[in-house]
Design a protein around this motif. Structure first.
Motif, short mmCIF file in Angstrom:
data_model
loop_
_atom_site.label_atom_id
_atom_site.label_comp_id
_atom_site.label_asym_id
_atom_site.label_seq_id
_atom_site.Cartn_x
_atom_site.Cartn_y
_atom_site.Cartn_z
N THR A 44 0.84 -1.19 0.00
CA THR A 44 0.00 0.00 0.00
C THR A 44 0.88 1.24 0.00
N ALA A 45 0.78 2.02 -1.04
CA ALA A 45 1.48 3.29 -1.15
C ALA A 45 0.48 4.32 -1.64
N THR A 46 0.87 5.57 -1.67
CA THR A 46 -0.01 6.63 -2.13
C THR A 46 0.65 7.42 -3.25
N ALA A 47 -0.17 7.90 -4.17
CA ALA A 47 0.30 8.74 -5.28
C ALA A 47 -0.84 9.66 -5.66
N ARG A 48 -0.57 10.56 -6.57
CA ARG A 48 -1.62 11.49 -6.98
C ARG A 48 -1.47 11.86 -8.45
N MET A 49 -2.60 12.06 -9.09
CA MET A 49 -2.66 12.56 -10.46
C MET A 49 -3.60 13.76 -10.43
N ASP A 50 -3.01 14.96 -10.45
CA ASP A 50 -3.80 16.19 -10.36
C ASP A 50 -4.49 16.50 -11.68
N GLN A 51 -5.51 17.32 -11.59
CA GLN A 51 -6.12 17.95 -12.75
C GLN A 51 -5.85 19.44 -12.64
N GLN A 52 -5.06 19.94 -13.57
CA GLN A 52 -4.63 21.33 -13.51
C GLN A 52 -4.54 21.88 -14.92
N ALA A 65 1.72 -2.05 -7.95
CA ALA A 65 0.40 -2.60 -7.66
C ALA A 65 0.11 -2.50 -6.18
N GLY A 66 -1.11 -2.09 -5.85
CA GLY A 66 -1.51 -1.86 -4.47
C GLY A 66 -1.53 -0.39 -4.10
N THR A 67 -1.05 0.47 -4.98
CA THR A 67 -0.99 1.91 -4.69
C THR A 67 -2.38 2.54 -4.77
N VAL A 68 -2.63 3.46 -3.85
CA VAL A 68 -3.87 4.23 -3.84
C VAL A 68 -3.57 5.60 -4.45
N VAL A 69 -4.32 5.97 -5.49
CA VAL A 69 -4.07 7.20 -6.23
C VAL A 69 -5.20 8.19 -5.97
N ALA A 70 -4.83 9.41 -5.59
CA ALA A 70 -5.80 10.50 -5.42
C ALA A 70 -5.85 11.32 -6.70
N PHE A 71 -7.01 11.94 -6.96
CA PHE A 71 -7.21 12.74 -8.17
C PHE A 71 -7.70 14.14 -7.80
N ILE A 103 -8.48 6.07 -5.47
CA ILE A 103 -8.73 4.80 -6.15
C ILE A 103 -7.52 3.90 -5.95
N ARG A 104 -7.78 2.64 -5.59
CA ARG A 104 -6.70 1.67 -5.41
C ARG A 104 -6.48 0.89 -6.71
N PHE A 105 -5.23 0.72 -7.10
CA PHE A 105 -4.85 0.03 -8.32
C PHE A 105 -4.09 -1.25 -7.95
N ASP A 106 -4.76 -2.40 -8.09
CA ASP A 106 -4.19 -3.68 -7.66
C ASP A 106 -3.62 -4.52 -8.80
N ASP A 119 -12.63 16.38 -23.82
CA ASP A 119 -12.16 15.27 -24.65
C ASP A 119 -10.63 15.16 -24.72
N TRP A 120 -9.94 16.29 -24.62
CA TRP A 120 -8.49 16.27 -24.81
C TRP A 120 -7.73 15.78 -23.58
N MET A 121 -8.39 15.64 -22.46
CA MET A 121 -7.69 15.23 -21.24
C MET A 121 -7.44 13.73 -21.25
N ILE A 122 -6.17 13.34 -21.29
CA ILE A 122 -5.79 11.92 -21.30
C ILE A 122 -4.63 11.74 -20.33
N GLY A 123 -4.75 10.75 -19.46
CA GLY A 123 -3.66 10.38 -18.57
C GLY A 123 -3.42 8.88 -18.62
N HIS A 124 -2.25 8.45 -18.22
CA HIS A 124 -1.92 7.03 -18.21
C HIS A 124 -1.31 6.67 -16.86
N ILE A 125 -1.91 5.68 -16.19
CA ILE A 125 -1.36 5.13 -14.96
C ILE A 125 -0.81 3.75 -15.28
N VAL A 126 0.50 3.59 -15.13
CA VAL A 126 1.17 2.33 -15.45
C VAL A 126 1.37 1.58 -14.13
N VAL A 127 0.60 0.50 -13.93
CA VAL A 127 0.62 -0.27 -12.70
C VAL A 127 1.59 -1.44 -12.88
N LEU A 128 2.57 -1.56 -11.98
CA LEU A 128 3.66 -2.51 -12.14
C LEU A 128 3.73 -3.48 -10.96
#
Length: 212
Positions: A44-52, A65-71, A103-106, A119-128
């Motif tokens: 369990t770790a934490t990360a963030r993907m902002d909207q700015q 894998a197991g990380t919880v991501v805030a938005f 959101i947790r990514f397992d 429509d133009w907003m695209i992000g990629h979360i690479v879960v390893l």
């Protein structure tokens, strides 16, 4: 894409120095990971993907894998964040500020994130499924510390053809050096509002409004 690496051993780990480039120059935001034969327990770790400024920041976010991501939404307008990617499907309805639950990514894989409003907003979360990973800087460089052993080295980039490029890499106890060359399939530089995301948005709207 040219991947050059040098290995310098330490007492318990080796320092892996990488430089990722292409004929056009250094390649930034390439996700590089080393996968050993022994399964790694998720943590369990934490990360963030902002909207700015109506964009996801960072646009590419590698996590274990197991990380919880805030938005967090740092804009003065609302966003509607979602993903239909198989590793993690989710939806965060219209919101602002820090109101959205993380959101947790397992499951390992690439999760494409979009906004149903913009429509133009695209992000990629690479879960390893490994703790040994990183993202290349603007100069294409990255340094990883890993124990000696045999690994599968994977390189993923948003402009790649999909599956990450793979090579076998042996990290020895003694210092050595090696050079690897891998090909990055050419694609369009601009991925904003691409056809894949438009298809996902259309699917989302049909689910929300099933009427013909």
């Amino acid at each position: 894409m040219l991947l050059a690496l040098a290995l310098a051993s330490g007492a318990h780990a080796a320092e892996v120095r990488l430089a990722v480039g292409s004929p056009g120059g250094p390649v930034a935001e390439a996700v590089v990971s080393l996968h050993g034969a022994t399964p790694v327990v998720t943590r369990t770790a934490t990360a963030r993907m902002d909207q700015q400024h109506s964009a996801f920041v960072p646009g590419v976010l590698p996590v274990q894998a197991g990380t919880v991501v805030a938005f967090p939404n740092r804009d003065n307008i609302q966003h509607h964040v979602y993903s239909f990617s198989q590793p993690r499907q989710f939806e965060i309805p219209l919101y602002s500020g820090n109101k959205a639950a993380p959101i947790r990514f397992d499951r390992p894989g690439v999760v494409v994130v979009g906004c149903n409003i913009h429509d133009w907003m695209i992000g990629h979360i690479v879960v390893l499924d490994t703790p040994y990973f990183g993202k290349t800087a603007a100069d294409g460089h990255l340094t990883l510390d890993v124990p000696p052993g045999r690994y599968t080295l994977r390189v993923w980039h948003v402009r790649g053809s999909g599956a990450p490029l793979e090579r076998t890499l042996v990290v020895p106890a003694a210092g050595t050096s090696a050079t690897l060359q891998v090909a990055l399939a050419p694609t369009k530089d601009d991925v904003r509002g691409n056809d894949r995301l438009r298809a996902l948005q259309q699917k989302f709207r049909q689910l929300k409004d099933p009427s013909p």
